[in-house]
Design a protein around this motif. Structure first.
Motif, short mmCIF file in Angstrom:
data_model
loop_
_atom_site.label_atom_id
_atom_site.label_comp_id
_atom_site.label_asym_id
_atom_site.label_seq_id
_atom_site.Cartn_x
_atom_site.Cartn_y
_atom_site.Cartn_z
N ARG A 132 47.55 27.39 66.80
CA ARG A 132 47.59 26.21 65.82
C ARG A 132 47.73 25.03 66.27
O ARG A 132 48.33 24.93 67.41
N ILE A 133 47.07 23.97 65.61
CA ILE A 133 47.14 22.83 66.15
C ILE A 133 48.54 22.27 66.39
O ILE A 133 49.10 21.56 67.33
N SER A 134 49.52 22.62 65.40
CA SER A 134 50.79 21.99 65.25
C SER A 134 51.91 22.69 66.08
O SER A 134 52.99 22.31 66.22
N SER A 135 51.41 23.50 67.16
CA SER A 135 52.22 24.09 67.97
C SER A 135 51.94 24.19 69.27
O SER A 135 50.85 24.04 69.61
N GLU A 136 52.91 24.54 70.22
CA GLU A 136 52.70 24.32 71.54
C GLU A 136 53.05 25.76 72.35
O GLU A 136 54.40 25.99 72.13
N THR A 137 52.05 26.27 73.00
CA THR A 137 52.59 27.64 73.35
C THR A 137 53.64 27.65 74.57
O THR A 137 54.19 28.58 74.96
N GLU A 138 53.84 26.23 75.28
CA GLU A 138 54.71 26.03 76.21
C GLU A 138 55.96 26.53 75.89
O GLU A 138 56.92 26.99 76.65
N ASN A 139 56.39 26.03 74.72
CA ASN A 139 57.92 26.61 74.14
C ASN A 139 58.14 27.92 73.55
O ASN A 139 59.11 28.00 73.17
N LEU A 140 56.90 28.69 73.67
CA LEU A 140 57.09 29.99 73.26
C LEU A 140 57.78 31.10 74.30
O LEU A 140 57.13 31.44 75.26
N GLU A 141 59.04 31.53 73.83
CA GLU A 141 59.69 32.14 74.80
C GLU A 141 59.06 33.69 74.93
O GLU A 141 59.29 34.39 75.76
N LEU A 142 58.55 34.13 73.72
CA LEU A 142 58.03 35.52 73.88
C LEU A 142 56.51 35.55 74.24
O LEU A 142 55.94 36.54 74.24
N LYS A 143 55.96 34.51 74.53
CA LYS A 143 54.50 34.58 74.90
C LYS A 143 54.26 35.42 76.04
O LYS A 143 53.25 35.81 76.10
N ASN A 144 55.01 35.57 76.92
CA ASN A 144 54.79 36.68 78.01
C ASN A 144 55.06 37.98 77.90
O ASN A 144 54.91 38.68 78.87
N HIS A 145 55.72 38.10 76.73
CA HIS A 145 56.01 39.59 76.55
C HIS A 145 54.79 40.66 76.63
O HIS A 145 53.59 40.05 76.05
N ALA A 146 55.07 41.90 76.94
CA ALA A 146 53.66 42.55 77.22
C ALA A 146 53.13 43.07 75.84
O ALA A 146 51.89 43.16 75.88
N LYS A 147 53.68 42.99 74.92
CA LYS A 147 53.25 43.31 73.37
C LYS A 147 52.38 41.87 72.76
O LYS A 147 51.90 42.27 71.86
N ILE A 148 52.80 40.84 73.27
CA ILE A 148 51.92 39.89 72.63
C ILE A 148 50.76 39.24 73.48
O ILE A 148 50.61 39.24 74.53
N HIS A 149 49.76 39.10 72.39
CA HIS A 149 48.13 39.08 72.93
C HIS A 149 47.92 37.55 72.34
O HIS A 149 47.78 37.48 71.20
N LEU A 150 47.89 36.54 73.15
CA LEU A 150 47.30 35.33 72.62
C LEU A 150 45.68 35.41 72.84
O LEU A 150 45.31 35.44 73.72
N ILE A 151 45.38 35.11 71.29
CA ILE A 151 43.67 35.32 71.35
C ILE A 151 43.22 33.87 71.11
O ILE A 151 43.68 33.15 70.40
N ASP A 152 42.08 33.58 71.95
CA ASP A 152 41.61 32.28 72.16
C ASP A 152 40.69 32.38 70.77
O ASP A 152 39.61 32.34 70.79
N ALA A 153 41.09 32.24 69.58
CA ALA A 153 40.63 32.14 68.38
C ALA A 153 40.48 30.66 67.96
O ALA A 153 41.10 29.78 68.58
N PRO A 154 39.39 30.38 67.09
CA PRO A 154 39.12 28.95 66.75
C PRO A 154 40.41 28.23 66.10
O PRO A 154 40.99 29.20 65.28
N VAL A 155 40.75 27.15 66.17
CA VAL A 155 41.86 26.45 65.59
C VAL A 155 41.47 26.12 64.18
O VAL A 155 40.60 25.25 64.16
N VAL A 156 41.78 26.47 62.97
CA VAL A 156 41.61 26.33 61.69
C VAL A 156 42.60 25.85 60.82
O VAL A 156 43.65 26.54 60.90
N GLU A 157 42.61 24.77 60.51
CA GLU A 157 43.74 23.79 59.76
C GLU A 157 43.40 23.66 58.33
O GLU A 157 43.02 22.54 58.15
#
Length: 193
Positions: A132-157
Motif C-alpha cells: 500500500r502507498i500509505s504504509s512502510e514495510t520497515e515498521n512491520l514487526e511481523l514482516k519476517n515471520h515465516a508465514k508472512i509472504h510479501l507479494i510484489d503486487a501492483p499498488v492500487v489506491e
C-alpha cells in the motif's frame, strides 16, 4: 487446494480489488482467491453500506469471467459480530481438503497483533501481503515471520468511499468498475443519495 481469502465489504467492488485478487491468484502459489464479503455488523450504524446480498451479487458479477476468483458469503451464516479466526475454523470444518491463507494489505498487517487470536491464525495459516502507498514495510514487526509472504503486487489506491461519493456527485466513475458492476449500480440507483 490452496485458497487465499480476501476479505472486504466490497461496497462496491472495484477494479483495484480485482487487480489485487487476480495478481495473487496468478503470481503466488494460491490456486484460487475467494473474495469474502463481510456482512453488515448489526452493532454498527448502517450508513452507506449496501445490503449484504447486493454486495455479494456485485462480487459475483465482477469475478464471473475469472475462473480463479470466487465470491464467498461464508460469513453471512456466522454469528455477528464475527472474527476472522472463527471464519477460518468454520472453513476448515466445511472444506477439510483445502488449505486457507489470508490476503491483506500492509496496513492491515501492521494491526494484525490486535486481532483476536492472531497467534493462532499465524500458527496455522499463511498470510499474503500486498503493498500500500500509505504504509512502510520497515515498521512491520511481523514482516519476517515465516508465514508472512510479501507479494510484489501492483499498488492500487482506489477507494470504495471515493467511488460512492463520486456517484453521489454524478461524476463518471465507470473506468473504476467492471462494466457489469457499473450496470448493476446504475440500474439499481445505488449510492445516489
Amino acid at each position: 487446494m490452496k485458497i487465499g481469502l480476501y476479505f472486504g465489504t466490497f461496497n462496491p467492488i472495484h477494479v483495484g480489488h480485482l487487480i489485487i485478487a487476480n495478481h495473487m491468484a496468478e503470481h503466488s502459489d494460491l490456486d484460487q482467491v475467494w473474495l469474502v464479503v463481510t456482512p453488515h455488523n448489526p452493532l454498527k450504524k448502517k450508513s452507506t453500506l449496501l445490503d449484504d446480498y447486493h454486495r455479494l451479487q456485485m462480487v459475483y458479477l465482477a469475478t464471473e469471467d475469472y475462473p480463479k476468483l470466487k465470491p464467498s458469503d461464508i460469513e453471512f451464516k456466522l454469528p455477528q459480530p464475527n472474527y476472522t479466526v472463527n471464519t477460518l475454523v468454520h472453513l476448515e470444518e466445511k472444506y477439510p481438503n483445502h488449505e486457507f491463507s489470508l490476503i491483506m494489505g500492509e496496513d492491515n498487517l501492521k494491526s494484525l497483533h490486535k486481532w483476536k487470536n492472531y497467534e493462532a491464525i499465524l500458527a496455522h495459516h499463511e498470510i499474503y501481503v500486498y503493498p500500500r502507498i500509505s504504509s512502510e514495510t520497515e515498521n512491520l514487526e511481523l514482516k519476517n515471520h515465516a508465514k508472512i509472504h510479501l507479494i510484489d503486487a501492483p499498488v492500487v489506491e482506489i477507494s470504495s468511499t471515493t467511488i460512492r461519493n463520486n456517484i453521489k456527485s454524478a461524476k463518471n466513475i465507470r473506468p473504476l468498475l467492471s462494466p457489469k458492476v457499473w450496470e448493476y449500480i446504475d440500474h439499481n440507483l445505488f449510492y445516489k443519495k
